[in-house]
Design an enzyme around this catalytic site. Structure first.
Site: not given
Ligand code: URA
Length: 433
Positions: A82, A161, A168, A183, A187
């Site tokens: 990622h 999230d 946010r 976050s 995921k």
């Molecule tokens: N990418 C994400 O998936 N979450 C964040 O909070 C910032 C970047």
């Protein structure tokens, strides 16, 4: 327990227990916590932070808010990679066929790009008929057959999230380390891979502006991953300059294919090979980096990785003939060269300016519903450290838009020149395991 008490607690900088964090996430998911309460809590976290235990508990609760994929039927050793997002970042597309060729199973669930340039899925969808909407059955059978699958995230992974991120975004609380870490890691862990490698970027074209911040975020994510029982590592890499020469969608696909044909751009090589080495060592396919690099170079030089990329395209319904005929990719009606007004060396190329230009040209989207022009983008004829003469092309823009002046000026402004050869720097700041 009441949400207001948790806001009060965090306002005073006190620590939440696991039960409190689980209660909060449950209240977010069942709608009993109002958006204004969650927003107030987010701001309290922004100012007073969370320690590693709280961040781990938040991540765990977010994972539990939705589905958790179980990929163990394919293999116990699935790799996922990622990136926190960069300009011209096509590392995933080069990494997948390399790992495929080396027998490391990889399942990549990706989002679409939002912001200045397309995401990995957008880039792949530049290939005619390439299908990223894969069912879990298809992912399982494809990874068994060819060793890799790349799909858009259709399942309900870490939905808490999504809710938190939306708040946010509108309450100026995105840039909080524990919130970013939970976050991203929630995921990734919900996606089911065991061996997760994060490419955490810093610089003008990245979310984190300094290596120190990127390092801190990486260390936090690696620790949270470990606390939750997963192998998670991070490479901290520079994103001051676009990666490779192409920024867009079809243009990036061409650069990936060229790399796999042996036309290797050094910056892409440095980061891709580092991540691939980490994966090979963690999967115990290589003993050390030296051996890993030999293995990687061999599958690129022999074109085995290129064949794997062709197999991936075909298996996902795409036209794999694009590998040998770039005219089968979407073509822009305009191709404009940006000419240098200087003699000397390119001393830097501002990633953010190139990204913004590329978006104006049609390669990115602002809203989820915006339509991407796959043929649009920027190609950097010159990279930092290369000699340039007056009137030589430094970049080429591809687009279908009418008025190209703003984008062309922006590309020109992104380039800085010097009379001396600039110092060559490694793009890798740190590896955190
Ligand atoms: N990418 C994400 O998936 N979450 C964040 O909070 C910032 C970047």
């Amino acid at each position: 327990m009441r949400v207001v008490d948790l806001i009060e607690k965090k306002k005073k900088g006190q620590k939440h227990s696991r039960e409190e964090i689980e209660f909060l996430i449950k209240s977010i998911m069942d709608g009993s916590a109002a958006d204004y309460q969650i927003s107030a809590w987010l701001m309290a976290v922004y100012f007073n932070g969370m320690d590693i235990e709280e961040t781990t508990n938040l991540t765990r609760a977010m994972i539990k808010s939705g589905e958790v994929l179980d990929l163990s039927a394919i293999s116990e050793n699935i790799v996922d990679k990622h990136s926190t997002g960069g300009v011209g970042d096509k590392i995933t597309l080069i990494l997948i066929p390399i790992l495929q060729a080396l027998g490391v199973p990889i399942v990549k669930l990706s989002g679409r790009g939002l912001g200045f340039t397309g995401g990995t899925i957008d880039k792949l969808e530049a290939i005619p008929n390439f299908n990223c909407a894969l069912s879990m059955e298809k992912i399982f059978s494809q990874v068994k057959e060819i060793g890799a699958a790349i799909a858009s995230q259709t399942t309900n992974l870490a939905p808490a999230d999504g809710k938190l991120y939306a708040l946010r975004d509108v309450t100026a609380t995105v840039d909080s380390m524990p919130l970013i870490a939970s976050s991203i890691v929630s995921k990734k862990l919900a996606s089911g891979a065991n061996n997760i490698i994060l490419d955490v970027k810093y610089g003008s074209g990245a979310f984190m502006k300094t290596p120190k911040e990127a390092n801190e975020l990486s260390a936090l994510m690696v620790e949270v991953g470990k606390n939750l029982g997963k192998k998670l590592s991070a490479v901290v890499t520079s994103m001051d300059e676009p990666l490779g020469r192409a920024v867009g969608n079809a243009v990036e696909v061409i650069e990936v294919i060229e790399f796999l044909k042996g036309n290797i751009c050094k910056d892409l090589e440095e980061i891709t090979y580092k991540i691939a080495s980490l994966a090979l060592i963690k999967e115990q396919k290589a003993q050390d980096e030296k051996q890993a690099l030999e293995m990687i170079k061999k599958v690129v030089e022999s074109k085995k990785a290129l064949k794997c990329f062709e197999a991936l395209i075909s298996s996902q319904g795409g036209n794999s003939k694009v590998v040998y005929d770039y005219n089968l990719l979407p073509q822009a009606s305009k191709k404009i060269e940006i000419l240098s007004q200087e003699n000397g060396y390119v001393s830097s190329i501002d990633a953010m300016k190139i990204a913004k230009a590329s978006k104006i040209l049609g390669a990115g989207r602002e809203k989820k519903t915006d339509i991407i022009d796959y043929s649009a983008g920027v190609y950097l004829n010159k990279k930092t450290g290369e000699v340039v003469k007056e009137n030589e092309p430094i970049a080429t823009i591809y687009t279908n838009i009418k008025d190209t002046k703003i984008a062309a000026d922006m590309v020109m402004e992104a380039f800085k020149f010097s009379k001396e050869l600039p110092e060559e720097k490694s793009l890798i700041f740190a590896v955190i395991e």
